[in-house]
Write a protein that holds these residues in place. Structure first.
Motif, short mmCIF file in Angstrom:
data_model
loop_
_atom_site.label_atom_id
_atom_site.label_comp_id
_atom_site.label_asym_id
_atom_site.label_seq_id
_atom_site.Cartn_x
_atom_site.Cartn_y
_atom_site.Cartn_z
N MET A 155 -13.94 -13.72 105.55
CA MET A 155 -14.07 -14.69 106.64
C MET A 155 -13.44 -16.02 106.22
SD MET A 155 -15.21 -15.68 109.65
CE MET A 155 -16.36 -14.41 110.20
N ASP A 156 -12.56 -16.58 107.05
CA ASP A 156 -11.98 -17.89 106.80
C ASP A 156 -13.09 -18.94 106.84
OD1 ASP A 156 -9.56 -16.62 106.73
OD2 ASP A 156 -8.92 -17.28 108.72
N THR A 157 -12.86 -20.07 106.17
CA THR A 157 -13.88 -21.11 106.12
C THR A 157 -13.26 -22.49 106.33
OG1 THR A 157 -13.65 -21.37 103.72
CG2 THR A 157 -15.33 -19.81 104.51
N TYR A 158 -14.10 -23.43 106.76
CA TYR A 158 -13.81 -24.85 106.70
C TYR A 158 -14.55 -25.40 105.48
CZ TYR A 158 -12.22 -24.79 111.61
OH TYR A 158 -11.55 -24.54 112.77
N SER B 254 -20.17 -4.51 120.90
CA SER B 254 -18.76 -4.44 121.27
C SER B 254 -18.19 -5.84 121.50
CB SER B 254 -18.57 -3.59 122.53
OG SER B 254 -19.27 -4.14 123.63
N ARG B 255 -19.00 -6.72 122.07
CA ARG B 255 -18.54 -8.10 122.28
C ARG B 255 -18.50 -8.88 120.98
NH1 ARG B 255 -21.89 -9.39 127.85
NH2 ARG B 255 -20.75 -7.91 129.18
N MET B 256 -19.43 -8.57 120.07
CA MET B 256 -19.37 -9.20 118.75
C MET B 256 -18.05 -8.85 118.06
SD MET B 256 -23.21 -8.40 117.36
CE MET B 256 -24.66 -8.74 118.35
N GLU B 257 -17.68 -7.59 118.14
CA GLU B 257 -16.43 -7.14 117.52
C GLU B 257 -15.24 -7.83 118.16
OE1 GLU B 257 -16.79 -2.96 118.10
OE2 GLU B 257 -18.08 -2.66 116.32
N GLU B 258 -15.31 -8.02 119.47
CA GLU B 258 -14.24 -8.73 120.18
C GLU B 258 -14.21 -10.20 119.77
OE1 GLU B 258 -13.38 -10.22 124.78
OE2 GLU B 258 -14.69 -8.50 124.41
N ASN B 259 -15.38 -10.82 119.70
CA ASN B 259 -15.45 -12.26 119.43
C ASN B 259 -14.98 -12.62 118.02
OD1 ASN B 259 -16.47 -12.70 121.99
ND2 ASN B 259 -18.60 -12.82 121.32
N ILE B 260 -15.21 -11.73 117.08
CA ILE B 260 -14.83 -12.07 115.70
C ILE B 260 -13.36 -11.78 115.43
CG2 ILE B 260 -15.30 -9.87 114.53
CD1 ILE B 260 -16.79 -11.53 112.39
N ASP B 261 -12.72 -11.07 116.35
CA ASP B 261 -11.31 -10.69 116.18
C ASP B 261 -10.40 -11.78 116.74
OD1 ASP B 261 -9.02 -9.22 115.62
OD2 ASP B 261 -9.16 -8.04 117.48
N VAL B 262 -10.52 -12.98 116.19
CA VAL B 262 -9.73 -14.12 116.68
C VAL B 262 -9.02 -14.86 115.55
CG1 VAL B 262 -11.17 -14.47 118.72
CG2 VAL B 262 -11.76 -15.64 116.59
N LEU B 263 -8.96 -14.22 114.39
CA LEU B 263 -8.42 -14.92 113.22
C LEU B 263 -7.00 -14.50 112.88
CD1 LEU B 263 -11.62 -14.76 110.97
CD2 LEU B 263 -10.94 -16.53 112.60
N ASP B 264 -6.38 -13.68 113.74
CA ASP B 264 -5.05 -13.16 113.43
C ASP B 264 -3.96 -13.71 114.35
OD1 ASP B 264 -5.90 -11.91 115.72
OD2 ASP B 264 -5.26 -9.89 115.13
N PHE B 265 -4.25 -14.80 115.07
CA PHE B 265 -3.23 -15.39 115.94
C PHE B 265 -3.55 -16.87 116.14
CE2 PHE B 265 -6.61 -14.74 118.91
CZ PHE B 265 -6.39 -15.61 119.98
N SER B 266 -2.60 -17.60 116.69
CA SER B 266 -2.80 -19.00 117.05
C SER B 266 -2.14 -19.27 118.39
CB SER B 266 -2.20 -19.93 115.99
OG SER B 266 -2.89 -19.84 114.76
N LEU B 267 -2.67 -20.22 119.11
CA LEU B 267 -2.09 -20.62 120.38
C LEU B 267 -0.91 -21.57 120.14
CD1 LEU B 267 -5.39 -21.28 122.38
CD2 LEU B 267 -3.97 -19.22 122.39
N SER B 268 0.06 -21.53 121.01
CA SER B 268 1.24 -22.39 120.87
C SER B 268 0.87 -23.82 121.26
CB SER B 268 2.37 -21.89 121.76
OG SER B 268 2.06 -22.13 123.13
N PRO B 269 1.68 -24.80 120.85
CA PRO B 269 1.42 -26.19 121.25
C PRO B 269 1.36 -26.34 122.77
CG PRO B 269 2.98 -26.15 119.45
CD PRO B 269 2.79 -24.73 119.87
#
Length: 291
Positions: free
Chosen positions: A1-4, A241-256
């Motif tokens: 898991m990525d961290t701050y 199933s939604r937990m799995e969807e929600n945590i799958d957000v670390l492999d992309f970024s939104l454009s400016p």
């Protein structure tokens, strides 16, 4: 898991699992078990949610070692004040089954009976936070729903400045001045209710195009939006199933361009919370309003 990394060096996972309104015993326990087994390691709790013992049970049943978890707690509005804080934290630790919290927050800045002296009330409350931090019972300390005047009061008059401010964050309610202030002072923003505008935005053609661009769901785009703004989103669901969807957000970024659109989006249904007036006490035997 990525961290701050918080201002005191403590590392916090970039996304958390929230437990607000998880008041059905079986659903609450299983929800925590599923969240931890799905990959969440940050559990966001609050004394006012009246489910800390259930969350603690879920943590134990998950078999995930305590040292691998990041657990956040929050102080009830009725427990402001130096002496009350000490008792509140001890009760939270007992119910969660741990001897320390990774993060503890003042839940609301202006509580009943302290509209005219909220600054003194918060300083008296914060003094206990500082002592518990020094003792190691709280690894990091922060606040929730605080605006610039509330934050400045602590920064200017307390010994330790807040490390986190948990606020409402999603398109349509962004507080740009507060965000800039927190960044300037090294205060990490956490965003609750990040999916609030999901139904409305899902009808928006430009937003649907963003989802198509990344082949991600509307929920995933909204969670990534918070992360790409340098904040930490808190999700809430009891469905694996939604937990799995929600945590799958670390492999992309939104454009400016995508971020600019979402940062400027507005809708009359979504407005910032009024945190300058009194908030009534929260009772452990009732379901309360969100955060």
């Amino acid at each position: 898991m990525d961290t701050y990394t918080l201002s005191n060096g403590v590392r916090i996972p970039v996304i958390g699992y929230g437990t607000w309104q998880n008041d059905d015993p079986a659903e609450c326990v299983q929800g925590v078990v599923d969240a931890l087994n799905t990959g969440f390691t940050h559990i966001d709790c609050a004394r006012a949610y009246a489910n800390e013992s259930l969350v603690g049970q879920g943590i134990r049943e998950s078999k995930v070692p305590r040292e691998k978890l990041f657990i956040t707690g929050k102080l009830r509005n009725s427990a402001h004040g130096y002496e009350n804080v000490k008792k509140e934290v001890q009760a939270t630790l007992k119910d969660l089954g741990t001897d320390y919290l990774d993060l503890f927050l003042i839940h609301w800045p202006v509580v009943e009976g302290h509209k005219d002296d909220w600054n003194k009330d918060n300083l008296d409350t914060w003094r206990a936070f500082e002592e518990l931090y020094d003792e190691g019972k709280l690894k990091a300390i922060g606040v929730s729903n605080f605006s610039i005047p509330h934050l400045r009061n602590l920064i200017d008059n307390a010994r330790i400045k807040p490390m986190v401010n948990q606020i409402l964050i999603h398109p349509g309610v962004l507080l740009h001045e507060d965000t800039i202030f927190c960044r300037e002072h090294g205060i990490l923003l956490e965003g609750y209710s990040p999916l609030a505008p999901l139904k409305v935005l899902s009808k928006d053609e430009a937003f649907r195009k963003i989802c198509e661009n990344h082949r991600k769901s509307a929920a995933q785009i909204l969670l990534r939006f918070v992360i790409d703004n340098g904040a930490l989103p808190l999700t809430k669901t009891v469905h694996r199933s939604r937990m799995e969807e929600n945590i799958d957000v670390l492999d992309f970024s939104l454009s400016p361009e995508e971020m600019a659109y979402l940062n400027s989006w507005s809708h009359p249904d979504f407005t910032p919370r009024d945190n300058m007036n009194e908030r009534a006490p929260q009772k452990l035997d009732e379901v309360i309003d969100s955060h």
